[in-house]
Structure formats: C-alpha cells, structure tokens
Write a protein that holds these residues in place. Structure first.
Motif, PDB file in Angstrom:
ATOM      1  N   THR A  63       8.806  35.936  34.535  1.00 40.50           N
ATOM      2  CA  THR A  63       8.870  35.984  33.084  1.00 40.50           C
ATOM      3  C   THR A  63      10.255  36.341  32.571  1.00 40.50           C
ATOM      4  O   THR A  63      11.047  37.007  33.241  1.00 40.50           O
ATOM      5  N   ARG A  64      10.484  35.881  31.364  1.00 37.32           N
ATOM      6  CA  ARG A  64      11.636  36.278  30.572  1.00 37.32           C
ATOM      7  C   ARG A  64      12.971  36.204  31.303  1.00 37.32           C
ATOM      8  O   ARG A  64      13.608  37.213  31.607  1.00 37.32           O
ATOM      9  N   LEU A  65      13.372  34.985  31.598  1.00 32.06           N
ATOM     10  CA  LEU A  65      14.704  34.780  32.150  1.00 32.06           C
ATOM     11  C   LEU A  65      15.742  35.241  31.124  1.00 32.06           C
ATOM     12  O   LEU A  65      15.575  35.043  29.919  1.00 32.06           O
ATOM     13  N   GLY A  66      16.812  35.806  31.603  1.00 36.58           N
ATOM     14  CA  GLY A  66      17.871  36.265  30.715  1.00 36.58           C
ATOM     15  C   GLY A  66      19.148  35.477  30.896  1.00 36.58           C
ATOM     16  O   GLY A  66      19.232  34.574  31.736  1.00 36.58           O
ATOM     17  N   PRO A  67      20.195  35.779  30.128  1.00 37.98           N
ATOM     18  CA  PRO A  67      21.466  35.052  30.221  1.00 37.98           C
ATOM     19  C   PRO A  67      22.039  35.004  31.627  1.00 37.98           C
ATOM     20  O   PRO A  67      22.598  33.986  32.054  1.00 37.98           O
ATOM     21  N   ALA A  68      21.869  36.087  32.403  1.00 42.66           N
ATOM     22  CA  ALA A  68      22.444  36.128  33.747  1.00 42.66           C
ATOM     23  C   ALA A  68      21.769  35.154  34.700  1.00 42.66           C
ATOM     24  O   ALA A  68      22.337  34.813  35.742  1.00 42.66           O
ATOM     25  N   ASP A  69      20.574  34.693  34.349  1.00 42.67           N
ATOM     26  CA  ASP A  69      19.852  33.755  35.209  1.00 42.67           C
ATOM     27  C   ASP A  69      20.359  32.320  35.062  1.00 42.67           C
ATOM     28  O   ASP A  69      20.033  31.462  35.883  1.00 42.67           O
ATOM     29  N   PHE A  70      21.119  32.057  34.034  1.00 45.19           N
ATOM     30  CA  PHE A  70      21.653  30.717  33.784  1.00 45.19           C
ATOM     31  C   PHE A  70      23.057  30.604  34.375  1.00 45.19           C
ATOM     32  O   PHE A  70      23.817  31.577  34.410  1.00 45.19           O
ATOM     33  N   ALA A  71      23.402  29.392  34.822  1.00 44.55           N
ATOM     34  CA  ALA A  71      24.672  29.180  35.514  1.00 44.55           C
ATOM     35  C   ALA A  71      25.876  29.540  34.654  1.00 44.55           C
ATOM     36  O   ALA A  71      26.903  29.989  35.165  1.00 44.55           O
ATOM     37  N   HIS A  72      25.761  29.358  33.336  1.00 45.62           N
ATOM     38  CA  HIS A  72      26.902  29.612  32.447  1.00 45.62           C
ATOM     39  C   HIS A  72      26.880  31.024  31.870  1.00 45.62           C
ATOM     40  O   HIS A  72      27.704  31.357  31.005  1.00 45.62           O
ATOM     41  N   GLY A  73      25.924  31.846  32.316  1.00 47.75           N
ATOM     42  CA  GLY A  73      25.868  33.219  31.850  1.00 47.75           C
ATOM     43  C   GLY A  73      25.328  33.369  30.439  1.00 47.75           C
ATOM     44  O   GLY A  73      25.516  34.425  29.808  1.00 47.75           O
ATOM     45  N   ALA A  74      24.669  32.346  29.919  1.00 53.30           N
ATOM     46  CA  ALA A  74      24.114  32.409  28.568  1.00 53.30           C
ATOM     47  C   ALA A  74      22.929  31.464  28.462  1.00 53.30           C
ATOM     48  O   ALA A  74      22.897  30.407  29.101  1.00 53.30           O
ATOM     49  N   VAL A  75      21.957  31.854  27.652  1.00 53.00           N
ATOM     50  CA  VAL A  75      20.833  30.963  27.384  1.00 53.00           C
ATOM     51  C   VAL A  75      21.311  29.869  26.432  1.00 53.00           C
ATOM     52  O   VAL A  75      22.362  30.008  25.794  1.00 53.00           O
ATOM     53  N   PRO A  76      20.594  28.744  26.312  1.00 49.19           N
ATOM     54  CA  PRO A  76      21.017  27.684  25.397  1.00 49.19           C
ATOM     55  C   PRO A  76      21.217  28.186  23.975  1.00 49.19           C
ATOM     56  O   PRO A  76      20.478  29.061  23.493  1.00 49.19           O
ATOM     57  N   ALA A  77      22.225  27.650  23.308  1.00 41.62           N
ATOM     58  CA  ALA A  77      22.600  28.117  21.969  1.00 41.62           C
ATOM     59  C   ALA A  77      21.484  27.945  20.953  1.00 41.62           C
ATOM     60  O   ALA A  77      21.440  28.663  19.944  1.00 41.62           O
ATOM     61  N   TRP A  78      20.562  27.004  21.198  1.00 42.22           N
ATOM     62  CA  TRP A  78      19.502  26.736  20.227  1.00 42.22           C
ATOM     63  C   TRP A  78      18.327  27.702  20.329  1.00 42.22           C
ATOM     64  O   TRP A  78      17.321  27.547  19.620  1.00 42.22           O
ATOM     65  N   SER A  79      18.419  28.711  21.172  1.00 42.91           N
ATOM     66  CA  SER A  79      17.267  29.586  21.421  1.00 42.91           C
ATOM     67  C   SER A  79      16.808  30.355  20.183  1.00 42.91           C
ATOM     68  O   SER A  79      15.675  30.817  20.124  1.00 42.91           O
ATOM     69  N   THR A  80      17.678  30.500  19.180  1.00 43.44           N
ATOM     70  CA  THR A  80      17.295  31.217  17.959  1.00 43.44           C
ATOM     71  C   THR A  80      17.195  30.300  16.750  1.00 43.44           C
ATOM     72  O   THR A  80      17.151  30.778  15.614  1.00 43.44           O
ATOM     73  N   SER A  81      17.146  28.981  16.987  1.00 40.89           N
ATOM     74  CA  SER A  81      17.020  28.045  15.862  1.00 40.89           C
ATOM     75  C   SER A  81      15.986  26.973  16.201  1.00 40.89           C
ATOM     76  O   SER A  81      15.891  26.520  17.347  1.00 40.89           O
ATOM     77  N   GLY A  82      15.208  26.578  15.197  1.00 37.44           N
ATOM     78  CA  GLY A  82      14.204  25.548  15.394  1.00 37.44           C
ATOM     79  C   GLY A  82      14.832  24.174  15.470  1.00 37.44           C
ATOM     80  O   GLY A  82      15.982  23.957  15.059  1.00 37.44           O
ATOM     81  N   ALA A  83      14.092  23.227  16.007  1.00 32.80           N
ATOM     82  CA  ALA A  83      14.568  21.842  16.083  1.00 32.80           C
ATOM     83  C   ALA A  83      14.362  21.159  14.736  1.00 32.80           C
ATOM     84  O   ALA A  83      13.283  21.226  14.150  1.00 32.80           O
ATOM     85  N   GLY A  84      15.407  20.480  14.262  1.00 28.65           N
ATOM     86  CA  GLY A  84      15.327  19.818  12.971  1.00 28.65           C
ATOM     87  C   GLY A  84      14.576  18.506  12.997  1.00 28.65           C
ATOM     88  O   GLY A  84      14.277  17.940  11.945  1.00 28.65           O
ATOM     89  N   SER A  85      14.277  18.007  14.189  1.00 29.71           N
ATOM     90  CA  SER A  85      13.583  16.725  14.320  1.00 29.71           C
ATOM     91  C   SER A  85      12.970  16.637  15.708  1.00 29.71           C
ATOM     92  O   SER A  85      13.271  17.448  16.598  1.00 29.71           O
ATOM     93  N   VAL A  86      12.115  15.631  15.895  1.00 32.82           N
ATOM     94  CA  VAL A  86      11.546  15.399  17.219  1.00 32.82           C
ATOM     95  C   VAL A  86      12.650  15.044  18.210  1.00 32.82           C
ATOM     96  O   VAL A  86      12.633  15.476  19.372  1.00 32.82           O
ATOM     97  N   GLN A  87      13.639  14.245  17.748  1.00 28.53           N
ATOM     98  CA  GLN A  87      14.745  13.876  18.635  1.00 28.53           C
ATOM     99  C   GLN A  87      15.494  15.114  19.124  1.00 28.53           C
ATOM    100  O   GLN A  87      15.859  15.207  20.303  1.00 28.53           O
ATOM    101  N   GLU A  88      15.730  16.066  18.218  1.00 29.77           N
ATOM    102  CA  GLU A  88      16.457  17.273  18.615  1.00 29.77           C
ATOM    103  C   GLU A  88      15.644  18.092  19.614  1.00 29.77           C
ATOM    104  O   GLU A  88      16.186  18.627  20.588  1.00 29.77           O
ATOM    105  N   ALA A  89      14.344  18.187  19.382  1.00 25.94           N
ATOM    106  CA  ALA A  89      13.493  18.933  20.317  1.00 25.94           C
ATOM    107  C   ALA A  89      13.534  18.294  21.700  1.00 25.94           C
ATOM    108  O   ALA A  89      13.651  18.987  22.719  1.00 25.94           O
TER     109      ALA A  89
END
Length: 507
Positions: free
Chosen positions: A247-273
């Motif tokens: 559960t709950r992977l954190g930034p250190a678990d990702f290769a770039h040391g950060a979770v994806p930038a969109w993690s705090t914003s909703g998708a504006g469209s189906v294409q974006e999702a």
C-alpha cells in the motif's frame, strides 16, 4: 469508402452506442442519398467532357492534327482547338474531384450520425476463413502433442511478445533494417486476420484438451488450457498463494524520486485520464512494476467519485507480480486472477463507498482486468460503476451492465485487442457501449503509417489517445456521448491519489 490512403480522421469507425433518433436518421439518409446522386451526375458530366475531347481528336485538323490541309484557316483554329481540348480535360478532372468529394461528404455525414459501418469484402471473408481453418489445425496439433506442445505455444508466444516489447522480435542474426522491414510487413499483413487466427488456434487447442479447457470451446477454453500450463510447468510456473498489495507507494518508490505531477489534479478529459496510464509503466513513467493508481475526486457539490488507472502487461512470462502473461490468459479464460484481486484490494484500502461512482481506465491487461471487474455481479453490487475506458484490450467476450458508459479503443495493427478472437466489429453493441477502431495503415499521416508496422507503437497508450481525439473530432455523437458521460466524473476542486504495487504472495 475504399481505395487509397485517407485523412487520419477518416480512418475511424465506430460501433455500438446511442445513435441518432428515427427522424434524424431518415433526414441524414436522405441527405446522403442526395449527395450520392450529385456524385453520379458529376461523373456523367465528366464523361461528356471526355467525349468532347475525343471528338476534337478525330476532327480533321483537330487536337491530334494535322492542320496543313485546312490552310490558313486551320492554322488559325489550331490554338483554339487545343485550348478547348485542354479545357474539356480539365473540366472532366474537376468534375470527377467534385464527385469524389460528394461521396466523401455523404460518407462523413452517415458516420457522424452513427449510421456507417465498414463492410467486409467477399475476398476478406474468404481469406479469413482459410486463416481460421489453418490456425485451428495448428492449435489442435499442438494440443495433441501434450504438455510439450502446449508449453511450446507458451514459450514461443511469450518469447515473441517479450522480444517485441523491447523492439527486437525473433529476428535472429538478421540485419536490423531487414528485420524491421520484415516485422512491419508481418504486422500489417496479419492485422486484418488476427482475430480469425486466434479463433482458429483457440478452437484447436480447446478441442484437443477438453479437460483442461473445462468444457469451454474456442478462445476461452484455450486460454484456460495455457493458463494451466503457465501455473504448472516448472520452467514457467509459480505458486497460487494469491496477491499481496503493497500500500501507499511514496515518491522514493518511483525512479525519478517523485510521484506523477497529476496526483493532486483531476483529469480534464477521458483522453487525459488515459494518457496518465502511461506514467504507471516502469519504462515510461518510472513507476515500480505492477503499479496502479486510485484517485479520489471531491466535486464542487461535495460528492465523491473515484478514478482507477490500470496499466498493461509488464512481463510476457509468469512473474513475481500479476501483471504478466499468465494473468492475461486467466482473464481471457474467465478464471480467478491476480490483477482484479489487486484492484479490489486497492479500492477497499482507499475506502471507496458503495454510492461513490468508480471509473476504471485500463490499457492492455489493465483494460481486460477493468472490464472483467465491471462484468462481475459481485463487483457492481459492492461498488457503483461510473464508467469504463479500455485501450488495446481484448474485451469482446465480456458483458457490461446496462447504464454504465463504456468506451473501447482499438487498432487492428496492435494485434492485442483481437486476441480474444473478436474484431472490433464483433464487440458487443449496446446503447451504452461504444467501440472505436482506427486503421493506422490506411492513414496518410506519416506517424500513423510508421506505427502500423510496429506492434509497440500501434499498441502504445499515445496511439489510443490519438484515436479518441480523432473520433471526437469526427463529430460522431456516440463517441461524444460516451466521453461526456465518463468525463463528467473525472475532476473536481479536491483531488488526491494513492499508488499501489501488487506482488504474488508466494514470491
């Protein structure tokens, strides 16, 4: 529509969904018929112009000459006759172009109203039948060979898929340029008949091994046979101890040391999702293998909805996680699998309420897993499904509940979406379920043509995002309707995302 290469937006065909009303349908068909008659009239006029040109060619001193017998008068007429001949030919060309345009406008009108479907030619049906028969014999022969034959199908298929995923294929010592051309040719050549090949192969394997197929014929039975091989053959298999969700992977678990930038914003469209799913692959987004995302969205009215993003296969052979070829087989066979179990565990851990809509967006294996969950009565009783989006996933054997908007995206050149033995045209069609298919090899776009000869490119998330973009641009009301219904729940003023990784519990 037939012949030549088309504009990218004209390579899209849509099946299922909510079409126009009876009154609108009649009006659209009348308008299309008028355009067809106009095209016929323009072609008739073009023939008349060509007739004038032919008449000028046979008149003494005409366009073909000679002029000398007519003396000075003939010499004076020569430039005018030649100019008239040129004008007649130009008029014929322009009239033919306008006729072709009328045909195209009529076709686009029918397509935009959801009234056009591509028909399979007699030649294509004949070749498809031959491919099915040949593949059936091949599948039966492998099945008769017993474990060695069935394991052979798994090893060769797994090795080929794995090789293609890294872009090499089973080319041996061939020069890379030649291997690339051979691979492109095979991909383009096989794509129209991949569903027939899978149907035949599956039918042969299931018939040869009815016990392992559990009495299920065709592709589902064959997938069950091969899934059993993947579990039991020592060189391939692993245990059935279940799935453990980290559960709950954190930034250190990702290769770039950060979770994806969109993690705090909703998708504006189906294409974006859908595009965000790419960030859950180790190679493109730096996520750990077998990572899924569960996003919580709070709307302006305080209502809560959820979006689940699920990537596809990350190991062709059985692995220490359930995003592997074994799970692909189990999903197609309708057997218990690790991917759907991991998704359900993630939803439970996230605290999804029974009245909070859940939209599932999946690519490849992720699409099959998402569709499999939505098709299960137990899941839809526990959760309120708000929508389903799949890209490059074989979902034709699964039934989705009425009232749930469903959008499937496929390309024949990726081959993957036909591995259930169903082409896009054979997917279930309901008012809520829309399948969008795009022919990459028929496009004038250089990028589409290149992708049509490459399995990784044809199957890529970005290719399916482009397909949806083009389908929406075409104005088809069925695509727009499904996308609007699904997209309404993807964003809001408060958004948070949890990332999870799944492992097989016995590893």
């Amino acid at each position: 529509m037939s012949g030549g290469l088309w504009r990218p937006e004209d390579t899209v065909t849509v099946y299922g969904g909510r079409g126009a009303s009876a009154v609108e349908t009649a009006s659209v068909r009348r308008a299309a018929a008028l355009l067809a008659r106009a095209a016929d009239d323009l072609r008739a006029a073009a023939l008349c112009c060509l007739g004038v040109s032919r008449d000028l060619a046979v008149v003494p001193g005409g366009a073909a000459g000679p002029w000398e017998p007519l003396g000075p008068a003939g010499a004076a007429l020569a430039p005018q006759t030649l100019a008239l001949d040129d004008a007649a030919r130009d008029a014929a060309r322009h009239l033919t172009d306008r006729a072709d345009l009328c045909d195209l406008l009529g076709w686009r009108l029918l397509r935009a109203a959801g009234l056009y479907e591509e028909a399979e030619s007699t030649a294509e049906r004949l070749v498809g039948g031959l491919v099915t028969a040949w593949a059936f014999g091949t599948g039966a022969a492998f099945g008769v060979l017993g474990w060695a034959g069935l394991a052979g199908i798994g090893v060769v298929g797994g090795a080929e898929v794995g090789a293609r995923l890294v872009g090499s294929g089973l080319a041996g010592g061939l020069p890379s340029a030649l291997a690339g051309r051979l691979g492109s040719g095979l991909t383009r050549g096989l794509s129209p008949y991949s569903d027939e090949a899978v149907t035949g192969l599956g039918g042969g394997v299931a018939l040869a091994r009815p016990g392992l197929a559990r009495g299920r014929p065709g592709v589902e039975g064959a997938a069950g046979v091969l899934a059993h091989v993947a579990r039991e053959t020592p060189v391939l298999g692993n245990d059935d101890a279940g799935v453990r969700l980290m559960t709950r992977l954190g930034p250190a678990d990702f290769a770039h040391g950060a979770v994806p930038a969109w993690s705090t914003s909703g998708a504006g469209s189906v294409q974006e999702a859908l595009a965000r799913v790419d960030d859950l692959y180790p190679g493109t987004g730096g996520a750990p293998a077998a990572t899924i995302a569960v996003q919580r969205v709070t709307g302006a009215d305080g209502g809560v909805s959820w979006t689940v993003l699920v990537p596809g296969t990350q190991s062709a052979l059985p692995s220490d996680h359930p995003w592997d070829g074994r799970t692909d087989l189990e999903l197609v066979a309708g057997q218990a699998d690790g991917a759907t179990a991991a998704i359900e565990d993630a939803l439970a851990d996230s605290g999804v309420g029974p009245d909070e809509p859940v939209t599932l967006v999946g690519h490849s294996l992720g699409g099959i897993a998402a569709a499999a969950l939505v098709s299960r009565a137990g899941f839809t009783e526990r959760y309120r499904v708000g929508g389903l989006v799949t890209a490059g996933a074989p979902t034709g054997l699964l039934t989705t509940p009425p009232g749930v908007p469903v959008l499937h995206l496929e390309t024949p050149e990726e081959l993957v979406s036909n591995t259930d033995g169903r082409s896009a045209a054979e997917n279930p069609r309901t008012r809520d379920r829309v399948t969008v298919v795009r022919s990459l090899r028929d496009s004038v776009a250089v990028g589409d043509r290149a992708a049509s000869g490459s399995l990784p490119q044809a199957h890529a998330v970005a290719t399916h995002v482009r397909t949806l973009d083009l389908a929406l641009a075409s104005g088809d009301p069925r695509v727009a309707g499904a996308a609007d219904r699904i997209g309404a729940r993807l964003t809001g003023p408060e958004v948070s995302t949890a990332f999870y990784r799944a492992e097989r519990a016995g590893t």
